[in-house]
Design a protein around this motif. Structure first.
Motif, PDB file in Angstrom:
ATOM      1  N   LYS A 191      13.949  -3.065 -20.994  1.00 50.62           N
ATOM      2  CA  LYS A 191      13.390  -3.298 -22.134  1.00 50.62           C
ATOM      3  C   LYS A 191      12.242  -4.179 -21.407  1.00 50.62           C
ATOM      4  CE  LYS A 191      15.293  -1.811 -25.736  1.00 50.62           C
ATOM      5  NZ  LYS A 191      15.860  -0.752 -24.452  1.00 50.62           N
ATOM      6  N   ALA A 192      10.621  -4.710 -21.897  1.00 50.45           N
ATOM      7  CA  ALA A 192       9.716  -4.748 -21.850  1.00 50.45           C
ATOM      8  C   ALA A 192       9.855  -6.547 -21.928  1.00 50.45           C
ATOM      9  CB  ALA A 192       8.172  -5.131 -22.341  1.00 50.45           C
ATOM     10  N   GLY A 193       9.732  -7.019 -20.394  1.00 52.23           N
ATOM     11  CA  GLY A 193       9.678  -8.582 -20.812  1.00 52.23           C
ATOM     12  C   GLY A 193       9.130 -10.025 -20.255  1.00 52.23           C
ATOM     13  N   GLY A 194       9.559 -10.586 -19.972  1.00 54.36           N
ATOM     14  CA  GLY A 194       9.141 -11.583 -19.211  1.00 54.36           C
ATOM     15  C   GLY A 194       7.177 -12.173 -20.424  1.00 54.36           C
ATOM     16  N   LYS A 195       7.147 -13.278 -20.790  1.00 54.81           N
ATOM     17  CA  LYS A 195       6.050 -13.632 -21.613  1.00 54.81           C
ATOM     18  C   LYS A 195       4.505 -13.493 -20.987  1.00 54.81           C
ATOM     19  CE  LYS A 195       7.746 -17.835 -19.392  1.00 54.81           C
ATOM     20  NZ  LYS A 195       8.099 -17.575 -18.509  1.00 54.81           N
ATOM     21  N   THR A 256      12.423  -7.059  -7.206  1.00 51.98           N
ATOM     22  CA  THR A 256      13.480  -6.357  -8.288  1.00 51.98           C
ATOM     23  C   THR A 256      13.272  -5.921  -9.986  1.00 51.98           C
ATOM     24  OG1 THR A 256      12.946  -8.662  -9.030  1.00 51.98           O
ATOM     25  CG2 THR A 256      14.213  -8.269  -6.831  1.00 51.98           C
ATOM     26  N   PRO A 257      14.845  -6.357 -11.071  1.00 47.87           N
ATOM     27  CA  PRO A 257      13.822  -5.649 -11.761  1.00 47.87           C
ATOM     28  C   PRO A 257      13.436  -6.450 -12.818  1.00 47.87           C
ATOM     29  CG  PRO A 257      16.707  -6.169 -11.667  1.00 47.87           C
ATOM     30  CD  PRO A 257      15.825  -6.587 -10.360  1.00 47.87           C
ATOM     31  N   GLN A 258      13.627  -8.216 -12.312  1.00 44.28           N
ATOM     32  CA  GLN A 258      12.323  -8.548 -12.978  1.00 44.28           C
ATOM     33  C   GLN A 258      10.856  -8.605 -13.015  1.00 44.28           C
ATOM     34  OE1 GLN A 258      13.410 -12.670 -11.018  1.00 44.28           O
ATOM     35  NE2 GLN A 258      15.648 -12.924 -11.977  1.00 44.28           N
ATOM     36  N   LEU A 263       6.252  -6.002 -14.915  1.00 41.35           N
ATOM     37  CA  LEU A 263       5.467  -5.018 -14.094  1.00 41.35           C
ATOM     38  C   LEU A 263       5.227  -3.680 -15.524  1.00 41.35           C
ATOM     39  CD1 LEU A 263       5.274  -4.401 -11.304  1.00 41.35           C
ATOM     40  CD2 LEU A 263       3.637  -5.367 -12.335  1.00 41.35           C
ATOM     41  N   ARG A 264       6.027  -3.537 -15.886  1.00 39.31           N
ATOM     42  CA  ARG A 264       6.109  -2.659 -17.260  1.00 39.31           C
ATOM     43  C   ARG A 264       5.484  -2.806 -18.491  1.00 39.31           C
ATOM     44  NH1 ARG A 264       6.411   1.532 -15.940  1.00 39.31           N
ATOM     45  NH2 ARG A 264       7.417   3.039 -14.628  1.00 39.31           N
ATOM     46  N   ALA A 265       5.879  -4.610 -18.551  1.00 35.87           N
ATOM     47  CA  ALA A 265       5.238  -5.272 -20.150  1.00 35.87           C
ATOM     48  C   ALA A 265       4.737  -5.386 -19.860  1.00 35.87           C
ATOM     49  CB  ALA A 265       6.431  -6.990 -19.886  1.00 35.87           C
ATOM     50  N   ARG A 266       3.178  -5.456 -18.724  1.00 37.22           N
ATOM     51  CA  ARG A 266       1.804  -5.960 -19.334  1.00 37.22           C
ATOM     52  C   ARG A 266       1.219  -4.475 -18.975  1.00 37.22           C
ATOM     53  NH1 ARG A 266      -0.084 -10.648 -16.822  1.00 37.22           N
ATOM     54  NH2 ARG A 266      -2.467 -10.314 -17.229  1.00 37.22           N
ATOM     55  N   GLN A 270       1.365   2.853 -17.439  1.00 41.67           N
ATOM     56  CA  GLN A 270       0.443   2.916 -16.586  1.00 41.67           C
ATOM     57  C   GLN A 270       0.021   2.905 -14.915  1.00 41.67           C
ATOM     58  OE1 GLN A 270      -3.681   1.244 -16.928  1.00 41.67           O
ATOM     59  NE2 GLN A 270      -2.882   0.970 -18.608  1.00 41.67           N
ATOM     60  N   ALA A 271       1.470   1.941 -14.766  1.00 40.38           N
ATOM     61  CA  ALA A 271       1.842   1.638 -13.429  1.00 40.38           C
ATOM     62  C   ALA A 271       3.078   2.781 -13.068  1.00 40.38           C
ATOM     63  CB  ALA A 271       2.530  -0.121 -13.985  1.00 40.38           C
ATOM     64  N   ALA A 272       3.262   3.062 -12.132  1.00 44.48           N
ATOM     65  CA  ALA A 272       4.082   3.751 -10.928  1.00 44.48           C
ATOM     66  C   ALA A 272       4.515   3.518 -10.402  1.00 44.48           C
ATOM     67  CB  ALA A 272       3.474   4.998 -10.904  1.00 44.48           C
ATOM     68  N   ILE A 273       6.223   3.417 -10.064  1.00 42.66           N
ATOM     69  CA  ILE A 273       6.852   2.643  -8.790  1.00 42.66           C
ATOM     70  C   ILE A 273       7.214   3.845  -7.600  1.00 42.66           C
ATOM     71  CG2 ILE A 273       9.338   1.880  -8.283  1.00 42.66           C
ATOM     72  CD1 ILE A 273       8.584   0.834 -11.428  1.00 42.66           C
ATOM     73  N   MET A 274       7.084   3.043  -6.240  1.00 46.02           N
ATOM     74  CA  MET A 274       6.982   3.640  -5.060  1.00 46.02           C
ATOM     75  C   MET A 274       7.809   3.184  -4.250  1.00 46.02           C
ATOM     76  SD  MET A 274       3.284   5.286  -3.887  1.00 46.02           S
ATOM     77  CE  MET A 274       3.710   6.816  -3.542  1.00 46.02           C
ATOM     78  N   HIS A 275      10.085   3.883  -4.748  1.00 48.51           N
ATOM     79  CA  HIS A 275      10.767   2.998  -4.164  1.00 48.51           C
ATOM     80  C   HIS A 275      11.724   3.627  -3.596  1.00 48.51           C
ATOM     81  CE1 HIS A 275      13.554  -0.099  -4.206  1.00 48.51           C
ATOM     82  NE2 HIS A 275      13.075  -0.085  -4.948  1.00 48.51           N
ATOM     83  N   SER A 276      12.114   3.223  -2.489  1.00 53.16           N
ATOM     84  CA  SER A 276      13.369   4.330  -1.892  1.00 53.16           C
ATOM     85  C   SER A 276      14.430   3.714  -2.573  1.00 53.16           C
ATOM     86  CB  SER A 276      13.088   3.194   0.001  1.00 53.16           C
ATOM     87  OG  SER A 276      13.721   2.405  -0.554  1.00 53.16           O
TER      88      SER A 276
END
Ligand code: ADP
Ligand code: ZN
Ligand code: ZN
Length: 731
Positions: A191-195, A256-258, A263-266, A270-276
């Motif tokens: 869920k989008a978070g972060g104020k 981290t999820p945080q 980043l999702r919230a913002r 448009q953001a893609a995650i490259m993560h092992s």
């Protein structure tokens, strides 16, 4: 038409360009193609196309087919791959692999089809619901949900409303299913978070400093909790607003999820995650979203620096000092070097952020090669936590053999009674570092490596932390048969056990490589701690970085000086960084924070500066020592490592290597601060005997190139030989 192709086989014998013919269009430099190779077919990357070939027509085979519609590499990434191959002494094929997601090569990943459900055309939700029985609440909710949301994955609907309701609604003709290929979007469930915050004037000044400087690279030196992340996000937003793209690199551990939530919230999709931690399929999909321009921001650990973006506006390397930015296996690229090349190509800005910049970067900032932007205070001017030193020598004299000093124990008990959270850091996983026989003193060692084994109580095993070999825990000494075994040193498992004895009520989590081996292990622990489902988090290095836990008011550092006494010129720097990072986890929100640092050398100058957060004092001292002794950044450390299962072979190859390099040394004596040949500190690893030729060189580009070439020649048969430039560790 003819194509020059690098075939995806990394054997050095194949390290050349092969020519193939093709007809029609659709094959351009950067295209991946399937080509006949020997008796088989192989995948390859086209690096150039041309009208003529010097080979006789009957000698040239034709390309079987292009593998994708869109070329996987751009002109820029093709050139970059050539640079990496040269710089890191690897084949072109090996360098090209950096640019392709696992799962793309050899078509290993199948496309994923996801089933969708939506209201059937012409169905009116209210009318449909009016025909339902009164108690069919789940069908009702389902229909309204679909009316509102348009459509949804069937799997989600089944879990939310029950598959019976989904089936019933379908049977009544209210909803229909479609199968649709959709790109997997990892973490879309977050869920989008972060104020959204109002940037402070300091943050704005830092942003403007990055934008307005005529220098490509800015070092953002900001203490922990100074709001660097918001600065990054704003810089990315501005780049996107200008229709450019962005790369944001973080240490693997900080994904981290945080951070992903923020980043999702913002930036949403448009953001893609490259993560092992992602599945091969997810990685492939994220990669395509970037390549096709649907995602404009690539976020990931060091390998995301190779993201297939074009028109890059900004590259950010967070925690730039972190060791994980230098690859420890071939190709041994340095992330910042690659980033600089890409930034220079696109005229982009490069931001290196840290609370404890590497000595190299800070020197460049003071000498004017980098622009320096500073955030010297925490947001809202919250003070950095107080650090209290606990002298463990005195604790032992007082008869305290536990891993906790009296000071830490009492702080812990107060912290817990206030209902706040604590973090305990130590850099050793497992139960005990060693297992020693009390009769004969024999230490259990790995059969394949020259290192002692670590006891892991959870599965009663002895583990080699270097090669991963696992042995059963012994019940008697393997040398003398004595059943009396002593545990040497504390690991995280043992610390948790001791904490449970001291604070039986406390809820304790452990985070280290053993508890985070599953894909989500790492997330689960961090989110449980963030949700305050635990009181104490015990962990290794993994917990040191980037996490923001507002309720943490106490940090205990159990073995502050463990890394101080390594025979590595960077051990002081590492210790300073680690202490600052770990201490920075405390008191980030409203309550003041406290740190207890346990050490056997309380008078040590590095520790003294670390507890006062005196980075500049530390830097001045460190850089003068490096200069006087001829260590990086004033020289490059070049190590040629020779290893073989056959000790004789290793020795004679080392000798050969030494003699070749000695010729270069004699011709360039003035450039050398050191030249020598010896056993590697880890004499045996995975059954291979290891030797090294060690050099410290100034302005040694050519020498390094010559050494790399010599290395490639000695690397044959039973001997394994490679070159490392300023490696992270010299084990
Ligand atoms: P750093 O990366 O420098 O350690 P963070 O970016 O994690 O620091 O920021 C520390 C805390 O301050 C976070 O909780 C963040 O949400 C908060 N923060 C950052 N910028 C602002 C701001 N302008 N106003 C209010 N809170 C902020
Ligand atoms: Zn014994
Ligand atoms: Zn081993």
């Amino acid at each position: 038409m003819f194509a020059e192709v690098i075939v995806d086989i990394t054997h050095s014998d194949v390290d050349r360009i092969f020519e193939y013919s093709f007809e029609g269009c659709g094959i351009v430099p950067g295209s991946r193609v399937l080509v006949p190779f020997g008796r088989y077919s192989a995948e390859g990357v086209v690096i150039a196309v041309k009208d003529t070939s010097e080979f006789a027509p009957d000698k040239i085979k034709s390309i079987i087919k292009p593998l994708e519609d869109i070329p996987a590499l751009t002109k820029e990434t093709l050139e970059l791959s050539e640079y990496v191959a040269k710089r890191c002494f690897v084949t072109r094929a090996a360098a090209l692999r950096l640019f392709l997601p696992v799962g793309m090569r050899k078509g290993r990943v199948k496309e994923k089809v996801i089933k969708y459900a939506a209201l059937k055309e012409g169905v009116n939700a209210d009318e449909a619901v009016s025909t339902l029985k009164k108690n069919a609440v789940r069908q009702r909710d389902l229909i309204y949900y679909l009316a509102e949301n348009g459509g949804e994955e069937t799997a989600y609907l089944n879990s939310e409303f029950g598959s019976a309701a989904v089936h019933a609604a379908a049977a009544k003709g209210f909803i229909e299913f479609t199968a649709e290929r959709r790109l997997r979007s990892p973490y879309s469930g977050l869920k989008a978070g972060g104020k959204k915050v109002e940037l402070t004037s300091k943050q704005l000044a830092a942003i403007e400093s990055v934008e307005n400087t005529d220098k490509m690279t800015t070092l953002l030196f900001g203490v922990t909790g100074s709001g660097k992340t918001e600065v990054y996000l704003e810089l990315i937003s501005r780049a996107i607003a200008e229709n450019k793209t962005a790369i944001m690199l973080v240490p693997e551990i900080s994904l981290t999820p945080q951070m992903l939530k923020q980043l999702r919230a913002r930036f949403g999709d448009q953001a893609a995650i490259m993560h092992s931690g992602l599945s091969a399929g997810e990685r492939l999909d994220e990669w395509w979203r970037i390549r096709t321009g649907r995602a404009k921001i690539a976020i990931g650990a060091r390998s995301a620096v190779f993201a297939p973006l074009e028109n890059i506006g900004i590259i950010i390397i967070d925690e730039e000092h972190d060791g994980s930015y230098v690859s420890e296996s071939a190709p041994r690229y340095v992330t910042a070097e690659v980033a600089k090349r890409r930034a220079a190509h696109y005229g982009a800005k490069l931001v290196l952020g840290s609370a404890t910049p590497s000595v190299e970067s800070y020197l460049k900032a003071t000498e004017g090669e980098y622009n320096l932007a500073e955030l010297p205070e925490r947001i809202n001017k919250k003070p950095l936590p107080d650090v209290e030193i606990a002298d463990m020598r005195q604790e032992i004299r007082r008869g305290n053999n536990s891993p906790f000093s009296a000071a830490l124990k009492s702080e812990l008990s107060e912290c817990l009674s206030r209902g706040e959270q604590a973090i305990i850091f130590l850099n050793q996983r497992g139960y005990s570092r060693t297992v020693i026989c009390t009769e004969c003193g024999h230490v259990q060692k790995c059969a394949s490596c020259d290192v002692s084994l670590t006891y892991h109580k959870e599965d009663e095993s002895l583990l080699c932390h270097y090669c991963g070999a696992k042995y059963k825990m012994i019940t008697a000494c393997t040398e003398c048969g004595s059943p009396f075994i002593r545990y040497g040193g504390f690991g995280t498992e043992r610390v948790v056990a001791e904490l449970k004895k001291l604070f039986p009520q406390a809820r304790i989590l452990r985070m280290d490589r053993d508890t985070t081996s599953t894909k989500e292990g790492h997330y689960k622990i961090l989110s449980m701690f963030a949700e305050r489902k635990a009181d104490i988090l015990v962990g290794t290095q993994m917990i040191a970085k980037g996490h923001d836990f507002p309720a943490v008011t106490l940090v205990g550092i159990l073995d502050a000086d463990m890394s101080l006494h390594f025979a590595d010129y960077r051990s002081g720097e590492r210790t300073f960084q680690l202490i600052t990072q770990v201490a920075g986890r405390s008191g980030r929100a409203d309550s003041a924070g406290k740190v207890v640092l346990q050490t056997y050398s309380p008078e040590n100058a590095v520790l003294r500066r670390a507890i006062n957060y005196d980075y500049k004092g530390f830097f001045e001292h460190e850089i003068s020592v490096r200069k006087a002794t001829g260590f990086p950044p004033y020289t490059d450390i070049v190590r040629v490592l020779v290893a073989s299962e056959d000790d004789e072979c290793a020795l004679s190859a080392t000798k050969e290597m030494y003699e070749r390099l000695n010729v270069i040394y004699k011709q360039n004596r003035e450039k050398f601060a050191f030249f020598g040949c010896m056993k590697a500190p880890l004499k045996k690893l995975q059954n291979k005997f290891r030797y090294q030729v060690l050099m410290r060189i100034k302005d040694g580009e050519e020498i390094i190139a010559a050494a790399g070439a010599a290395c490639a020649e000695v690397n044959r048969g039973k001997v394994f030989c490679y070159i490392e430039i300023n490696p992270n560790n010299l084990t």
